[in-house]
Write an enzyme that holds these catalytic residues in place. Structure first.
Site, PDB file in Angstrom:
ATOM      1  N   ALA A  63       0.858  -1.190   0.000  1.00 58.93           N
ATOM      2  CA  ALA A  63       0.000   0.000   0.000  1.00 58.93           C
ATOM      3  C   ALA A  63       0.892   1.238   0.000  1.00 58.93           C
ATOM      4  O   ALA A  63       1.546   1.545   1.003  1.00 58.93           O
ATOM      5  CB  ALA A  63      -0.917   0.005   1.212  1.00 58.93           C
ATOM      6  N   GLU A  70       1.675   5.092   0.049  1.00 60.43           N
ATOM      7  CA  GLU A  70       1.224   6.441   0.380  1.00 60.43           C
ATOM      8  C   GLU A  70       2.263   7.441  -0.120  1.00 60.43           C
ATOM      9  O   GLU A  70       3.319   7.055  -0.618  1.00 60.43           O
ATOM     10  CB  GLU A  70       1.016   6.573   1.886  1.00 60.43           C
ATOM     11  CG  GLU A  70      -0.027   5.621   2.443  1.00 60.43           C
ATOM     12  CD  GLU A  70      -0.192   5.741   3.946  1.00 60.43           C
ATOM     13  OE1 GLU A  70       0.524   6.568   4.556  1.00 60.43           O
ATOM     14  OE2 GLU A  70      -1.019   5.012   4.504  1.00 60.43           O
ATOM     15  N   THR A  73       4.324   9.523   1.384  1.00 56.27           N
ATOM     16  CA  THR A  73       5.598   9.597   2.101  1.00 56.27           C
ATOM     17  C   THR A  73       6.120   8.226   2.495  1.00 56.27           C
ATOM     18  O   THR A  73       7.326   7.974   2.443  1.00 56.27           O
ATOM     19  CB  THR A  73       5.447  10.457   3.368  1.00 56.27           C
ATOM     20  OG1 THR A  73       4.921  11.742   3.000  1.00 56.27           O
ATOM     21  CG2 THR A  73       6.790  10.652   4.052  1.00 56.27           C
ATOM     22  N   LEU A 102       3.487   0.924   3.071  1.00 58.00           N
ATOM     23  CA  LEU A 102       3.272  -0.181   3.998  1.00 58.00           C
ATOM     24  C   LEU A 102       3.300  -1.492   3.216  1.00 58.00           C
ATOM     25  O   LEU A 102       2.506  -1.690   2.292  1.00 58.00           O
ATOM     26  CB  LEU A 102       1.939  -0.014   4.718  1.00 58.00           C
ATOM     27  CG  LEU A 102       1.552  -1.082   5.741  1.00 58.00           C
ATOM     28  CD1 LEU A 102       2.604  -1.206   6.835  1.00 58.00           C
ATOM     29  CD2 LEU A 102       0.188  -0.762   6.346  1.00 58.00           C
ATOM     30  N   GLY A 133      -8.440   8.124  -4.226  1.00 58.88           N
ATOM     31  CA  GLY A 133      -7.228   7.335  -4.081  1.00 58.88           C
ATOM     32  C   GLY A 133      -7.554   5.893  -3.752  1.00 58.88           C
ATOM     33  O   GLY A 133      -8.426   5.611  -2.914  1.00 58.88           O
ATOM     34  N   THR A 134      -6.850   4.961  -4.385  1.00 60.90           N
ATOM     35  CA  THR A 134      -7.143   3.549  -4.152  1.00 60.90           C
ATOM     36  C   THR A 134      -6.769   3.117  -2.732  1.00 60.90           C
ATOM     37  O   THR A 134      -7.291   2.122  -2.232  1.00 60.90           O
ATOM     38  CB  THR A 134      -6.414   2.672  -5.174  1.00 60.90           C
ATOM     39  OG1 THR A 134      -5.003   2.984  -5.167  1.00 60.90           O
ATOM     40  CG2 THR A 134      -6.965   2.911  -6.568  1.00 60.90           C
ATOM     41  N   ASP A 135      -5.871   3.857  -2.083  1.00 60.76           N
ATOM     42  CA  ASP A 135      -5.584   3.550  -0.681  1.00 60.76           C
ATOM     43  C   ASP A 135      -6.813   3.821   0.186  1.00 60.76           C
ATOM     44  O   ASP A 135      -7.090   3.077   1.133  1.00 60.76           O
ATOM     45  CB  ASP A 135      -4.378   4.361  -0.191  1.00 60.76           C
ATOM     46  CG  ASP A 135      -4.531   5.861  -0.417  1.00 60.76           C
ATOM     47  OD1 ASP A 135      -5.279   6.279  -1.331  1.00 60.76           O
ATOM     48  OD2 ASP A 135      -3.887   6.631   0.311  1.00 60.76           O
ATOM     49  N   ARG A 136      -7.575   4.866  -0.149  1.00 60.20           N
ATOM     50  CA  ARG A 136      -8.795   5.165   0.592  1.00 60.20           C
ATOM     51  C   ARG A 136      -9.857   4.095   0.344  1.00 60.20           C
ATOM     52  O   ARG A 136     -10.596   3.725   1.264  1.00 60.20           O
ATOM     53  CB  ARG A 136      -9.323   6.545   0.194  1.00 60.20           C
ATOM     54  CG  ARG A 136      -8.375   7.686   0.577  1.00 60.20           C
ATOM     55  CD  ARG A 136      -8.765   8.998  -0.086  1.00 60.20           C
ATOM     56  NE  ARG A 136     -10.048   9.494   0.393  1.00 60.20           N
ATOM     57  CZ  ARG A 136     -10.695  10.499  -0.181  1.00 60.20           C
ATOM     58  NH1 ARG A 136     -10.185  11.088  -1.264  1.00 60.20           N
ATOM     59  NH2 ARG A 136     -11.854  10.915   0.320  1.00 60.20           N
ATOM     60  N   THR A 151       0.598  11.547   5.199  1.00 60.33           N
ATOM     61  CA  THR A 151       1.002  12.802   4.569  1.00 60.33           C
ATOM     62  C   THR A 151      -0.165  13.775   4.528  1.00 60.33           C
ATOM     63  O   THR A 151      -0.014  14.974   4.728  1.00 60.33           O
ATOM     64  CB  THR A 151       1.508  12.532   3.138  1.00 60.33           C
ATOM     65  OG1 THR A 151       2.518  11.518   3.181  1.00 60.33           O
ATOM     66  CG2 THR A 151       2.082  13.794   2.532  1.00 60.33           C
TER      67      THR A 151
END
Length: 254
Positions: A6, A8, A10, A13, A104-107, A129
């Protein structure tokens, strides 16, 4: 064993997930200049001595890094199933916003994991970030969110812009009303962003006709430990939420 990555802005993970449980994890710096081959060497070093990887799942908030990770998956993990979470990939999570491709795909990974673990409605607060507050409605749909500066982002900018201020360690000060500049900056960062998060969560829930205090609020992100204990609304701390979301997306798309 699923290798989940994953990315981000900065930090990145990286984790190994088995049957919905994160067995190992690592935080590495997100460097847009890192090539696919460098990523492969980095991952190979992290995975040395671990169980063989049987699948790969990736999401990224940084387009250039996503491009390189696609190359990694295609060349170095071509013999195992893989999923790159992006618009068009089935997640089972309706995204009810003006332009779903902007989210965002992380969200999306965070929201997917939160709904799976805590049900709907719920709120996901990601502290990295940027500070994001995302809302999943009672029907289990992602209905939008809020983006604010991250704690480090804001304090670093203050240190660079104010002549008599500097960067400080982000830790809880002795009191809200500080007696020195270092603790004054820490107070503004820790207690200020706690108030920011609680205020945004409250306003978001009220706007959706939901009651604050009755809806699960899940915090994740590298900086979440700074405010979880101070918040009056955060109910759960899930440091590996995006990895769990990637596992869900991988399972659904196998």
């Amino acid at each position: 064993m699923l290798l989940a990555v994953a990315v981000e802005n900065t930090r990145t993970l990286v984790g190994l997930v088995f049957e919905g449980t994160v067995k190992r994890h690592w935080w590495v710096g997100t460097d847009p200049r890192r090539t696919a081959d460098e990523w492969a060497v980095l991952l190979d070093g992290l995975l040395a001595g671990e169980s063989p990887v049987s699948g790969v799942a990736v999401c990224s908030a940084v387009p250039h890094v996503l491009h390189e990770l696609r190359d990694v998956v295609g060349r170095y993990y071509q013999d195992v199933p893989s999923v790159v979470v992006e618009p068009g990939v089935k997640t089972g999570l309706p995204v009810l916003v003006d332009n779903p491709r902007e989210v965002g795909t992380d969200r999306i990974a965070n929201a997917l994991a939160a709904v799976n673990r805590y049900g709907a409605p719920c709120v996901v607060v990601d502290l990295g970030t940027a500070t994001t507050v995302d809302l999943i409605n009672p029907a289990g749909a992602f209905v939008g969110g809020i983006i604010a500066p991250g704690i480090e982002t804001a304090t670093d900018a203050l240190g660079e812009s104010a002549a008599q201020l500097r960067r400080v360690e982000l830790t809880r000060p002795r009191s809200v009303v500080a007696r020195n500049t270092v603790e004054a900056l820490q107070s503004g960062a820790i207690f200020g962003f706690t108030a920011l998060v609680d205020g945004l969560v409250t306003r978001a829930l009220v706007e959706q006709s939901l009651t604050p205090g009755e809806v699960p609020v899940i915090a994740t992100g590298a900086l979440a430990p700074l405010i979880v204990a101070e918040s009056g609304l955060i109910t759960q701390h899930e440091p590996f939420l995006p990895l769990l979301g990637l596992h869900q997306a991988f399972t659904r798309n196998r």
